[in-house]
Design an enzyme around this catalytic site. Structure first.
Site, PDB file in Angstrom:
ATOM      1  N   ASP A 132      40.377  37.483  39.086  1.00  0.00           N
ATOM      2  CA  ASP A 132      40.678  37.414  37.656  1.00  0.00           C
ATOM      3  C   ASP A 132      41.975  38.105  37.240  1.00  0.00           C
ATOM      4  O   ASP A 132      42.355  38.059  36.075  1.00  0.00           O
ATOM      5  CB  ASP A 132      39.499  38.019  36.867  1.00  0.00           C
ATOM      6  CG  ASP A 132      39.198  39.445  37.299  1.00  0.00           C
ATOM      7  OD1 ASP A 132      39.995  40.016  38.073  1.00  0.00           O
ATOM      8  OD2 ASP A 132      38.164  39.986  36.861  1.00  0.00           O
ATOM      9  N   GLY A 133      42.638  38.798  38.176  1.00  0.00           N
ATOM     10  CA  GLY A 133      43.886  39.464  37.822  1.00  0.00           C
ATOM     11  C   GLY A 133      43.709  40.708  36.972  1.00  0.00           C
ATOM     12  O   GLY A 133      44.675  41.297  36.486  1.00  0.00           O
ATOM     13  N   ARG A 197      58.380  44.705  48.700  1.00  0.00           N
ATOM     14  CA  ARG A 197      57.590  45.224  49.830  1.00  0.00           C
ATOM     15  C   ARG A 197      58.096  44.650  51.145  1.00  0.00           C
ATOM     16  O   ARG A 197      58.854  43.680  51.145  1.00  0.00           O
ATOM     17  CB  ARG A 197      56.131  44.760  49.676  1.00  0.00           C
ATOM     18  CG  ARG A 197      55.470  45.254  48.415  1.00  0.00           C
ATOM     19  CD  ARG A 197      54.903  44.091  47.609  1.00  0.00           C
ATOM     20  NE  ARG A 197      54.526  44.541  46.267  1.00  0.00           N
ATOM     21  CZ  ARG A 197      53.410  45.185  45.995  1.00  0.00           C
ATOM     22  NH1 ARG A 197      52.521  45.390  46.948  1.00  0.00           N
ATOM     23  NH2 ARG A 197      53.162  45.616  44.778  1.00  0.00           N
ATOM     24  N   ASP A 266      51.973  44.115  53.023  1.00  0.00           N
ATOM     25  CA  ASP A 266      52.263  43.819  51.607  1.00  0.00           C
ATOM     26  C   ASP A 266      52.078  45.059  50.739  1.00  0.00           C
ATOM     27  O   ASP A 266      52.472  45.061  49.576  1.00  0.00           O
ATOM     28  CB  ASP A 266      51.358  42.690  51.092  1.00  0.00           C
ATOM     29  CG  ASP A 266      49.888  42.959  51.357  1.00  0.00           C
ATOM     30  OD1 ASP A 266      49.531  43.185  52.533  1.00  0.00           O
ATOM     31  OD2 ASP A 266      49.095  42.962  50.402  1.00  0.00           O
ATOM     32  N   ASN A 267      51.502  46.115  51.293  1.00  0.00           N
ATOM     33  CA  ASN A 267      51.309  47.352  50.535  1.00  0.00           C
ATOM     34  C   ASN A 267      52.287  48.437  50.982  1.00  0.00           C
ATOM     35  O   ASN A 267      52.039  49.619  50.764  1.00  0.00           O
ATOM     36  CB  ASN A 267      49.871  47.843  50.688  1.00  0.00           C
ATOM     37  CG  ASN A 267      48.875  46.929  49.979  1.00  0.00           C
ATOM     38  OD1 ASN A 267      49.246  46.214  49.057  1.00  0.00           O
ATOM     39  ND2 ASN A 267      47.632  46.956  50.410  1.00  0.00           N
TER      40      ASN A 267
HETATM   41  P1  AMP Z   1      45.478  44.660  47.780  1.00  0.00           P
HETATM   42  O1  AMP Z   1      45.070  44.743  49.207  1.00  0.00           O
HETATM   43  O2  AMP Z   1      44.549  45.335  46.843  1.00  0.00           O
HETATM   44  O3  AMP Z   1      46.881  45.085  47.582  1.00  0.00           O
HETATM   45  O4  AMP Z   1      45.392  43.119  47.374  1.00  0.00           O
HETATM   46  C1  AMP Z   1      45.712  42.063  48.233  1.00  0.00           C
HETATM   47  C2  AMP Z   1      46.034  40.820  47.442  1.00  0.00           C
HETATM   48  O5  AMP Z   1      44.940  40.477  46.589  1.00  0.00           O
HETATM   49  C3  AMP Z   1      47.251  40.947  46.539  1.00  0.00           C
HETATM   50  O6  AMP Z   1      47.906  39.712  46.548  1.00  0.00           O
HETATM   51  C4  AMP Z   1      46.640  41.253  45.203  1.00  0.00           C
HETATM   52  O7  AMP Z   1      47.499  40.925  44.146  1.00  0.00           O
HETATM   53  C5  AMP Z   1      45.380  40.388  45.226  1.00  0.00           C
HETATM   54  N1  AMP Z   1      44.347  40.916  44.322  1.00  0.00           N
HETATM   55  C6  AMP Z   1      43.642  42.057  44.445  1.00  0.00           C
HETATM   56  N2  AMP Z   1      42.806  42.237  43.419  1.00  0.00           N
HETATM   57  C7  AMP Z   1      42.969  41.178  42.601  1.00  0.00           C
HETATM   58  C8  AMP Z   1      42.391  40.770  41.367  1.00  0.00           C
HETATM   59  N3  AMP Z   1      41.478  41.491  40.724  1.00  0.00           N
HETATM   60  N4  AMP Z   1      42.814  39.588  40.831  1.00  0.00           N
HETATM   61  C9  AMP Z   1      43.738  38.848  41.452  1.00  0.00           C
HETATM   62  N5  AMP Z   1      44.316  39.162  42.605  1.00  0.00           N
HETATM   63  C10 AMP Z   1      43.948  40.317  43.179  1.00  0.00           C
HETATM   64 MG    MG Z   2      48.620  45.253  47.219  1.00  0.00          MG
END
Ligand code: AMP
Ligand code: MG
Length: 506
Positions: A132-133, A197, A266-267
């Protein structure tokens, strides 16, 4: 000082790298671009809850603007977008990821610096996949408090400007175990030179898209690494800076006992900043095998003790990504070796500072490895141990009892033997001032963050504010706060979700 609309907004990333022709739109693959324009989702009832006046001072910004900072209508000058990037997640190439719950408002030119402002949790983008973003209050508090605490600890990090609650409930399955719950939504506005990143380069290399790769490299060098030209020498120079800043950042994590939890490529910031605060944690007992991230509980790829090696693995993936721009690839191998030697240099100096010798000597490696073993023999609090070590007047473990969970089980003879060797090494006169500047007294232990979250979920932000203030001076004694916050993990926190167990769900 002015309001958001009065700041000097730039949109260099949008004007200099290729972007998506469609604005917003559904979740999809967007080949050949670095970004998609997207409007944040307005919040039904935005309330400003936390504010960093230091960050707002840098920006020349007055306190306020909750509506915009929660995703409301962007002000003139902002051109809002989500970045497209890829990444290796837990060791596997995951393809396109991108900002799924982050939206950049723009870059602010303060006259001396340019800062990118980004909302985290303000709605869907083409990169949101099935989500949901949005972001929930607990993870937003964790990001706000920890990024500011890291800054004051002297650990390179992105910053946080504001935390706004949206007035909306968000559905989350906190431990991915089928227990879904509605939680309060929130948006953090975070600030960094950029949110580019390692994965921002990987995505184009992996797709064989040399033109887009060239364009994002050229943009990055021009604005963020201006001493590096867009030619082979310049690219190697840049790669060495990325390797060195990443190595230094991880050495600082090791110094303060920070475990990132999700070191996917990516982090990892191109600036060597700690970025994407998710299921991170702080060592309580000194256990190099520990990770707070339950998603990684099986392999524990991102455990505390592995972070330096994972940094090397990530840098290797970055070097592969930029290899289409380099003819003599031996030079890239040298960069990887440079990461390893940079890390060793940094961590050796950190050990010397932590233990109060002025300079690291090769023989010290034995003393340090014996210490590492001893710290793991029985449950010992890392932060308290090093802090108290800086105060001992004679080499006797009696002076360090507070660091142990169970005083009865302390291996007294072994400790006294080690302390005697250390005392000799520092010639009975450790550099206490250096130790006090290197070994913090206060870090954001998971249970501390959890207490702040528990109160905030009941509309009480006083614990957040107290911790925020405490952690602005982590090396100061602040004796009035000892009883509450200079403490080992309380028993209630040992197995509580949010303290010892976290997931990527946020
Ligand atoms: P992260 O490991 O938390 O950095 O997330 C990995 C990927 O999932 C990234 O592309 C984030 O933008 C996406 N993501 C994580 N949580 C959400 C969320 N609630 N809604 C949409 N995309 C998400
Ligand atoms: Mg991330």
């Amino acid at each position: 000082m002015g309001q958001l609309a009065e700041l000097n907004w730039l949109n260099r990333f949008l004007s200099e790298t290729p972007g998506d022709e469609e604005v917003g739109g559904v979740s999809r693959q967007v080949p050949g671009v670095c970004w998609s324009r997207v409007l944040p989702t307005p919040a039904p009832n935005p309330k400003l809850r936390l504010w960093s006046s230091e960050v707002s001072d840098y920006l020349g910004l007055e306190r306020g603007g909750a509506e915009v900072l929660a995703g409301g209508k962007p002000v003139e000058g902002m051109d809002t977008y989500a970045q497209r990037y890829g990444g290796h997640q837990f060791g596997n190439w995951a393809g396109q990821l991108g900002d799924g719950r982050a939206i950049t408002l723009g870059e602010v030119d303060t006259g001396t610096n340019v800062w990118e402002l980004q909302l985290k949790g303000s709605g869907q983008t083409p990169y949101s996949r099935h989500s949901d973003g949005k972001a929930v209050l607990r993870s937003s508090i964790r990001e706000f408090l920890c990024s500011e605490a890291m800054y004051h600890l002297g650990v390179p990090t992105t910053r946080a400007l504001s935390l706004v609650t949206t007035g909306e409930k968000v559905m989350r399955d906190m431990l991915y175990d089928g227990n879904k719950q509605l939680e309060p939504g929130a948006v953090v506005c975070r600030v960094a030179p950029s949110f580019i990143r390692l994965g921002s380069f990987q995505i184009h290399a992996m797709m064989g898209d040399k033109n887009t790769l060239d364009s994002i490299v050229e943009h990055t060098l021009k604005h963020h690494f201006p001493d590096c030209n867009f030619d082979e020498d310049g690219i190697i120079k840049w790669a060495r800076i990325v390797a060195k800043t990443t190595a230094d950042m991880i050495a600082h994590w090791m110094r303060v006992g920070f475990v990132h939890g999700v070191m996917n490529t990516d982090n990892m910031s191109i600036h060597g900043l700690t970025i994407d605060y998710g299921p991170y944690g702080w060592l309580e007992d000194y256990n190099p095998g520990w990770t707070p991230n339950t998603t990684d509980a099986g392999r524990r790829r991102y455990r505390y003790g592995s972070q330096p090696q994972i940094g090397a693995w990530n840098i290797a993936r970055f070097l592969e990504a930029i290899s289409p721009l380099v003819e003599n690839t031996d030079r890239l191998t040298e960069v990887l070796e440079f990461y390893i030697s940079s890390y060793e240099d940094s961590i050796n100096q950190i050990w010397a500072d932590k233990l109060g010798f002025s300079e690291f000597e090769p023989d010290d490696a034995i003393l340090i490895s014996e210490l590492n073993e001893l710290l793991q023999k029985v449950e010992t609090d890392m932060t308290i141990f090093f802090r108290e070590l800086g105060k001992v007047q004679e080499p006797n473990v009696d002076n360090l009892k507070f660091a142990f969970y169970d005083e009865e089980s302390i291996p007294i003879d072994e400790w006294n033997a080690w302390l005697a060797k250390w005392w000799e090494r520092v010639e009975s006169n450790p550099n206490r001032e250096m130790m006090m500047k290197t070994n913090p007294k206060y870090v954001l232990r998971n249970w501390m963050a959890q207490l702040a979250i528990d109160a905030a979920e009941k509309e009480d932000y006083s614990v957040c504010e107290s911790l925020y203030n405490l952690l602005k001076s982590p090396y100061e004694e602040q004796v009035e706060f000892e009883k509450e916050w200079y403490q080992k993990r309380p028993e209630w926190a040992r197995h509580r979700v949010g303290c010892s167990m976290l997931s990527c769900s946020s």
